[in-house]
Motif scaffolding. Sequence first.
Motif, PDB file in Angstrom:
ATOM      1  N   VAL A  22      24.777 -11.029  -8.017  1.00  0.00           N
ATOM      2  CA  VAL A  22      23.410 -11.496  -9.186  1.00  0.00           C
ATOM      3  C   VAL A  22      22.597 -12.012  -8.062  1.00  0.00           C
ATOM      4  CG1 VAL A  22      22.324 -13.032 -10.313  1.00  0.00           C
ATOM      5  CG2 VAL A  22      25.139 -13.181 -10.621  1.00  0.00           C
ATOM      6  N   THR A  23      21.591 -10.482  -7.931  1.00  0.00           N
ATOM      7  CA  THR A  23      19.689 -10.101  -7.857  1.00  0.00           C
ATOM      8  C   THR A  23      19.200 -10.961  -8.407  1.00  0.00           C
ATOM      9  OG1 THR A  23      19.983  -8.255  -8.961  1.00  0.00           O
ATOM     10  CG2 THR A  23      20.574  -8.450  -6.340  1.00  0.00           C
ATOM     11  N   SER A  24      18.336 -11.590  -8.111  1.00  0.00           N
ATOM     12  CA  SER A  24      17.587 -12.253  -8.178  1.00  0.00           C
ATOM     13  C   SER A  24      16.056 -11.869  -9.109  1.00  0.00           C
ATOM     14  CB  SER A  24      16.872 -13.706  -7.391  1.00  0.00           C
ATOM     15  OG  SER A  24      15.638 -14.052  -8.173  1.00  0.00           O
ATOM     16  N   THR A  25      15.648 -12.179  -9.660  1.00  0.00           N
ATOM     17  CA  THR A  25      14.038 -11.714 -10.578  1.00  0.00           C
ATOM     18  C   THR A  25      12.611 -11.933 -10.087  1.00  0.00           C
ATOM     19  OG1 THR A  25      14.080 -12.928 -12.380  1.00  0.00           O
ATOM     20  CG2 THR A  25      15.180 -10.770 -13.412  1.00  0.00           C
ATOM     21  N   ASP A  26      13.428 -13.017  -9.195  1.00  0.00           N
ATOM     22  CA  ASP A  26      11.771 -14.234  -8.652  1.00  0.00           C
ATOM     23  C   ASP A  26      11.953 -12.979  -7.379  1.00  0.00           C
ATOM     24  OD1 ASP A  26      10.132 -15.541  -7.515  1.00  0.00           O
ATOM     25  OD2 ASP A  26      11.400 -16.932  -7.817  1.00  0.00           O
ATOM     26  N   GLU A  27      10.395 -12.538  -7.593  1.00  0.00           N
ATOM     27  CA  GLU A  27      10.541 -11.351  -6.225  1.00  0.00           C
ATOM     28  C   GLU A  27       9.520 -12.856  -4.588  1.00  0.00           C
ATOM     29  OE1 GLU A  27       6.967  -8.783  -6.110  1.00  0.00           O
ATOM     30  OE2 GLU A  27       7.856  -8.012  -7.605  1.00  0.00           O
ATOM     31  N   ASN A  28       9.541 -13.665  -5.143  1.00  0.00           N
ATOM     32  CA  ASN A  28       9.015 -14.568  -4.259  1.00  0.00           C
ATOM     33  C   ASN A  28      10.041 -15.331  -3.740  1.00  0.00           C
ATOM     34  OD1 ASN A  28       6.534 -14.086  -4.323  1.00  0.00           O
ATOM     35  ND2 ASN A  28       6.041 -15.777  -5.907  1.00  0.00           N
ATOM     36  N   ALA A  29      11.598 -14.845  -4.459  1.00  0.00           N
ATOM     37  CA  ALA A  29      13.275 -15.618  -3.511  1.00  0.00           C
ATOM     38  C   ALA A  29      13.748 -14.583  -2.776  1.00  0.00           C
ATOM     39  CB  ALA A  29      13.633 -15.879  -5.432  1.00  0.00           C
ATOM     40  N   ARG A  30      12.520 -13.311  -2.848  1.00  0.00           N
ATOM     41  CA  ARG A  30      13.658 -12.361  -2.183  1.00  0.00           C
ATOM     42  C   ARG A  30      13.099 -12.309  -0.795  1.00  0.00           C
ATOM     43  NH1 ARG A  30      13.151  -8.165  -7.272  1.00  0.00           N
ATOM     44  NH2 ARG A  30      14.463  -9.266  -7.894  1.00  0.00           N
ATOM     45  N   GLY A  31      12.289 -13.241  -0.161  1.00  0.00           N
ATOM     46  CA  GLY A  31      12.079 -12.977   1.210  1.00  0.00           C
ATOM     47  C   GLY A  31      11.128 -11.769   1.776  1.00  0.00           C
ATOM     48  N   ASP A  32      11.856 -11.400   2.269  1.00  0.00           N
ATOM     49  CA  ASP A  32      11.260  -9.583   3.585  1.00  0.00           C
ATOM     50  C   ASP A  32      12.434  -8.537   3.051  1.00  0.00           C
ATOM     51  OD1 ASP A  32       9.379 -11.358   4.329  1.00  0.00           O
ATOM     52  OD2 ASP A  32      10.489 -11.552   6.988  1.00  0.00           O
ATOM     53  N   SER A  33      12.893  -9.129   1.867  1.00  0.00           N
ATOM     54  CA  SER A  33      14.041  -8.153   1.324  1.00  0.00           C
ATOM     55  C   SER A  33      13.053  -7.330   0.915  1.00  0.00           C
ATOM     56  CB  SER A  33      14.460  -8.532   0.696  1.00  0.00           C
ATOM     57  OG  SER A  33      15.799  -7.522  -0.936  1.00  0.00           O
ATOM     58  N   PHE A  34      13.663  -5.852   1.131  1.00  0.00           N
ATOM     59  CA  PHE A  34      12.671  -4.313  -0.356  1.00  0.00           C
ATOM     60  C   PHE A  34      13.333  -5.128  -1.687  1.00  0.00           C
ATOM     61  CE2 PHE A  34      13.023  -1.042   3.574  1.00  0.00           C
ATOM     62  CZ  PHE A  34      12.023  -1.319   3.799  1.00  0.00           C
ATOM     63  N   LEU A  35      12.449  -4.700  -2.344  1.00  0.00           N
ATOM     64  CA  LEU A  35      13.175  -5.122  -3.700  1.00  0.00           C
ATOM     65  C   LEU A  35      12.849  -3.448  -4.978  1.00  0.00           C
ATOM     66  CD1 LEU A  35       8.973  -6.927  -4.463  1.00  0.00           C
ATOM     67  CD2 LEU A  35      11.750  -7.836  -4.132  1.00  0.00           C
ATOM     68  N   VAL A  36      13.755  -3.750  -5.444  1.00  0.00           N
ATOM     69  CA  VAL A  36      14.632  -2.426  -6.151  1.00  0.00           C
ATOM     70  C   VAL A  36      13.360  -2.653  -7.669  1.00  0.00           C
ATOM     71  CG1 VAL A  36      16.373  -1.418  -7.454  1.00  0.00           C
ATOM     72  CG2 VAL A  36      16.676  -2.511  -4.841  1.00  0.00           C
TER      73      VAL A  36
END
Length: 381
Positions: A152-166
């Motif tokens: 399950v991937t989060s829809t919250d960008e702030n929760a993803r830290g330094d991860s690239f976003l899709v």
Amino acid sequence: MSSRLTFGTIKRAGAILIAIAIVIAAGIVVGQAPAIFGVEEEPQASITFEDQQGNGSAVTIREVTLSDGGYVVITDGGDEPLAVSEHLEAGTHENVTVEREDDATRELVGQLTATVHQDTSDEEGYAYAETNGEEDQPYLEDGFPVGATATVTSTDENARGDSFLVESVDAPAEATTNETIEVNARIRNPTEYQAEQPVEVRIDGVVYERQVLELEGGEARNVTLETETRGAPPGDRTIGVYTEDGGAVTRIDLTFHTEPSVAVADADNGSVTVSAAIPERGFVAVERNGTIAGTSNELAPGEHENVTVDLPDDVSISDEEELTATLYAGNPGNADAASPITFEGSPVRTTFTLAEVAGDESGSDTNASADAGNGNDSSGG
């Protein structure tokens, strides 16, 4: 007076015995005799839990079936549940939402496991923890809890830290299980710094393509990932593009790329060697007089050569004795619970004898896509 009573008693006893015999016979016919005498079948369940995006407070179970009702419990591999569904009645339920416990400290993101539990407690609500595991235990299949794992991937960008976003994903709506498809995604680096990170294409959670992508700080790029579907299971599947902590999913309808088939290449008293095109996870069984004599190892969906089925050491098979090679869906370790794979309404099987195999110089003596009802659908080569 006494003799009449005795005779009447005998008549009543005889009538009761006859009634019991009728009930037993009827129960055997309709498969209810065990329940009549208090012996019930083991409870059964199944679950489909797919990769998805979420806000961390809830997940969706695509489908769950419970023979006796119960609960779906979400964990992250630990002992404490992160979320428990509302009570589910016996039957099949689709798109079940399971919300996070109010006091849970962990969000429902990452790799999660959904396990189906029974409802055996007299108390209201899920009681597994309160009873130290004595009540509301998991449904079992082959001795293991019935469950499924998904990312399950989060829809919250702030929760993803330094991860690239899709930011988006696009894949064909349909494909076969033996082709190369293009999966397009827009990937963004949310940081101020140049970075390299892996980008993966997964079908039902299994990685089928992986690349390392380098992006400048703040850069967004459209990428195309050429993905081979070989080995993917047919059916309506999730397909997604994932980064370290980000991801986006869509759906793809996969069709098995060829007709299911099994062909005997070699055989003797010790083993049978076949090739098989199997559309789902299963195995090849060699049957003798309607009984399974041996099975192959478990096979993934796809085409397989040189599949070996070992036969019992203490059984001698004559050259003219008819054997059958059949495709089964399921686990060869529990062959009795497996089901024959069908194609166009008929089991996929072929009959052969040791003499026929030895006399075929082509090396591929018996080949069948499906039993058409005449006992043998075979052709040379």
